[in-house]
Motif scaffolding. Structure first.
Motif, PDB file in Angstrom:
ATOM      1  N   UNK A 205       0.674  -1.337  -0.298  1.00 47.94           N
ATOM      2  CA  UNK A 205       0.025  -0.103  -0.233  1.00 47.94           C
ATOM      3  C   UNK A 205       0.859   1.083  -0.144  1.00 47.94           C
ATOM      4  N   UNK A 206       2.320   1.373  -0.241  1.00 47.45           N
ATOM      5  CA  UNK A 206       3.062   2.242  -0.169  1.00 47.45           C
ATOM      6  C   UNK A 206       2.575   2.921  -1.357  1.00 47.45           C
ATOM      7  N   UNK A 207       3.574   2.343  -2.459  1.00 47.90           N
ATOM      8  CA  UNK A 207       2.688   2.964  -3.337  1.00 47.90           C
ATOM      9  C   UNK A 207       0.715   2.868  -3.946  1.00 47.90           C
ATOM     10  N   UNK A 208       0.244   3.613  -4.092  1.00 51.27           N
ATOM     11  CA  UNK A 208      -1.039   4.105  -3.831  1.00 51.27           C
ATOM     12  C   UNK A 208      -1.426   3.633  -4.976  1.00 51.27           C
ATOM     13  N   UNK A 209      -0.670   3.905  -6.327  1.00 52.33           N
ATOM     14  CA  UNK A 209      -1.488   3.972  -7.951  1.00 52.33           C
ATOM     15  C   UNK A 209      -0.752   3.901  -9.083  1.00 52.33           C
ATOM     16  N   UNK A 210      -1.028   3.489  -9.906  1.00 55.64           N
ATOM     17  CA  UNK A 210      -0.257   4.187 -11.191  1.00 55.64           C
ATOM     18  C   UNK A 210      -1.137   4.130 -12.070  1.00 55.64           C
ATOM     19  N   UNK A 211      -1.002   5.284 -12.489  1.00 59.00           N
ATOM     20  CA  UNK A 211      -1.997   6.449 -13.444  1.00 59.00           C
ATOM     21  C   UNK A 211      -1.090   5.568 -15.055  1.00 59.00           C
ATOM     22  N   UNK A 212      -1.878   5.465 -16.469  1.00 61.79           N
ATOM     23  CA  UNK A 212      -1.142   5.021 -17.223  1.00 61.79           C
ATOM     24  C   UNK A 212      -2.444   5.548 -17.939  1.00 61.79           C
ATOM     25  N   UNK A 213      -1.369   6.547 -19.094  1.00 63.25           N
ATOM     26  CA  UNK A 213      -2.048   7.379 -20.248  1.00 63.25           C
ATOM     27  C   UNK A 213      -2.876   6.448 -21.384  1.00 63.25           C
ATOM     28  N   UNK A 214      -4.009   6.968 -21.162  1.00 60.39           N
ATOM     29  CA  UNK A 214      -4.726   6.033 -22.380  1.00 60.39           C
ATOM     30  C   UNK A 214      -5.577   6.971 -23.860  1.00 60.39           C
ATOM     31  N   UNK A 215      -5.341   5.761 -24.848  1.00 57.74           N
ATOM     32  CA  UNK A 215      -4.883   5.117 -25.166  1.00 57.74           C
ATOM     33  C   UNK A 215      -3.154   4.500 -24.829  1.00 57.74           C
ATOM     34  N   UNK A 216      -3.255   3.199 -24.452  1.00 59.76           N
ATOM     35  CA  UNK A 216      -1.821   2.442 -23.998  1.00 59.76           C
ATOM     36  C   UNK A 216      -1.087   1.387 -25.034  1.00 59.76           C
ATOM     37  N   UNK A 217      -0.098   1.137 -24.781  1.00 64.07           N
ATOM     38  CA  UNK A 217       0.165  -0.053 -25.529  1.00 64.07           C
ATOM     39  C   UNK A 217      -0.531  -1.370 -25.048  1.00 64.07           C
ATOM     40  N   UNK A 218      -1.240  -2.258 -25.514  1.00 61.26           N
ATOM     41  CA  UNK A 218      -1.988  -3.121 -24.721  1.00 61.26           C
ATOM     42  C   UNK A 218      -1.535  -4.329 -24.387  1.00 61.26           C
ATOM     43  N   UNK A 219      -0.370  -4.295 -24.443  1.00 61.42           N
ATOM     44  CA  UNK A 219       0.594  -5.406 -23.626  1.00 61.42           C
ATOM     45  C   UNK A 219       0.857  -5.224 -22.034  1.00 61.42           C
TER      46      UNK A 219
END
Length: 515
Positions: free
Chosen positions: A163-177
């Protein structure tokens, strides 16, 4: 025999719809989508040994515009052959001391990679980006490709399970793999999509999500975050963890082919500093701008980060960005060689100190030493590097292909079709007019035209609530693999699928065989 995936359909395919000798990938397509989630899923791919029945698509040559691979004819086989001869026959490149900072190609590699390779990458990149001075080798860590680089960075710089790292943000649309890598790192329930525009992103949305997640998820102490990651007796300073992480492909993006503008890059670095966020940039297409584009790639986020660090920065300052780079797109993916550059030497050292890396040494020791002769200037009087000639061959081919593809789109697809990209990289992002159903048209193209293209739904971020509707209008076409005439033919087939849809046809077969 059948090798089936999860019993539960993923939001994007878990395997490539490509054939292998004697085998066939069958795309199992729902006949009557009942909700938007099925549009995001697009299909479940099942590997079978033989087709169960025939279809119209079988009678047409299969045309694969999904494959983001370089054409086999563009792979510099002879250049690698020559480079191997140099690397394995030059006494200066065959040191005997297995603890030297430059080691024999067949020896265990130094943790961060041979110093001469990293030093030359620093000089070469400084030339390509027109930097004032070479990038110090201390800021460079050799990898076995960008996928490995992403996985390693997530494993060493984040701690989502605690829980130390709360979240991963991914710019969308994204590389699908990319989503699978985040899930493997423990972010399956901690991924948040951030919508992009052609040259920027939804900053208001990003900031709103940062505030929401920060308020909803309790803070975890660094001690707790490091507990499962730090070997006994090691000081906390040995590992840098971040509260948030963000993933992007800022230049000639996969899938859109577009490039983030400089103001957005600067603002994103500033937000990362304010929120203790690591930005992982896949900078794999930077040198693949078309021949009619500026010769100097846009300033990378890692360079912005490095240049704007406080002058009185404390010892151990890490910066907030890493540039994840690869020779896969520039020379050949089979080499499995790449590098990560960090804004200071701290994160690069932490990568080299990782347990598996420290045990086995540089994961691309052999291939990086083979690439070294390609990175060197031809002579003291001739500063040209062979790798730049290889890249020029690629950009010439991709420039011609992009021109043919975009012209065909304007000629054969309906008025109102949008085209993003087409100025560099591997991909063009095509938006059909709003009255058309791109998701259904992709299925018709596969069923009746033998055409494989990536539905926009494949580029959605995985995770609950992350669907942004890319399947409705959008699809991705790769220019890296097919020749100009094949791209034009593919657009013609897509246009016929549009006509079928307008005439009321739908892909009613449950199995669309894609050879």
């Amino acid at each position: 025999m059948q090798l089936r995936g999860c019993s539960k359909q993923p939001r994007f395919p878990r395997c490539h719809p490509y054939s292998s000798p004697g085998r066939l990938y069958r795309m199992q397509l729902p006949t009557t989508p009942t909700d938007d989630s099925s549009r995001i899923q697009m299909s479940k791919l099942t590997l079978v040994t033989s087709p169960s029945n025939s279809s119209a698509a079988e009678r047409k040559p299969r045309l694969d515009l999904l494959r983001g691979h370089p054409s086999t004819r563009l792979l510099p086989t002879h250049a690698i052959y020559e480079a191997a001869g140099v690397a394995l026959n030059s006494p200066s490149l065959l040191p005997q001391d297995s603890y030297a900072e430059n080691r024999h190609p067949l020896a265990y590699g130094a943790d961060n990679g041979n110093a001469n390779v990293r030093e030359e990458i620093g000089r070469w990149c400084a030339e390509r980006y027109r930097l004032r001075e070479a990038i110090p080798l201390e800021r460079i860590f050799l990898t076995n490709g960008a996928s490995y680089g992403l996985q390693t960075a997530l494993s060493l710089f984040t701690s989502p399970v605690t829980g130390y790292t709360k979240c991963a943000f991914v710019l969308s649309p994204t590389y699908f793999l990319a989503g699978r890598t985040f899930e493997d790192a423990g972010f399956a329930s901690r991924i948040v999509a951030v919508r992009t525009t052609r040259t920027s992103l939804d900053f208001d949305g990003l900031l709103a999500q940062l505030r929401r997640v920060d308020a909803e998820r309790p803070d975890v102490s660094l001690e707790e975050g490091l507990r499962p990651l730090l070997r006994g007796g090691a000081p906390q300073a040995a590992k840098r963890l971040f509260k948030f992480v963000l993933y992007c492909v800022p230049t000639y993006s996969n899938p859109t082919g577009e490039t983030m503008d400089l103001d957005s890059r600067r603002r994103l670095v500033q937000i990362a500093r304010e929120w203790d966020m690591l930005i992982i940039c896949d900078d794999v297409y930077d040198f693949l701008g078309n021949d009619d584009q500026p010769a100097v790639p846009p300033m990378r986020l890692v360079s912005i980060d490095a240049e704007t660090l406080p002058r009185d920065k404390p010892e151990g300052e890490t910066g907030n960005t890493i540039s994840n780079c690869s020779f896969s797109k520039l020379v050949g993916p089979g080499l499995r060689a790449g590098w990560i550059e960090s804004a200071t030497g701290v994160l690069a050292k932490q990568l080299g100190d990782g347990g598996a890396n420290h045990s086995g040494g540089c994961p691309s020791q052999f291939t990086s030493t083979l690439l070294y002769p390609l990175l060197l200037p031809l002579s003291a009087r001739n500063p040209v590097r062979k790798i730049d000639s290889i890249i020029s061959t690629l950009t010439l081919a991709y420039t011609l292909r992009c021109g043919a593809l975009v012209a065909a789109i304007h000629e054969f697809l309906p008025a109102g079709t949008e085209v993003w990209g087409g100025r560099g990289g591997f991909f063009v992002w095509v938006g059909l007019p709003k009255e058309l159903d791109a998701w259904e048209i992709v299925r018709l193209a596969a069923a009746y035209e033998g055409l494989v293209v990536a539905s926009g739904g494949m580029s959605e971020c995985p995770g609950e609530g992350n669907a942004l509707g890319w399947a409705d209008r959008w699809l991705r076409i790769a220019v890296s693999y097919c020749e100009e005439e094949e791209l034009v033919e593919g657009v013609k087939r897509l246009a016929r699928a549009v006509d079928r849809w307008r005439e009321g046809e739908r892909a009613v077969k449950s199995d669309v065989e894609v050879k």
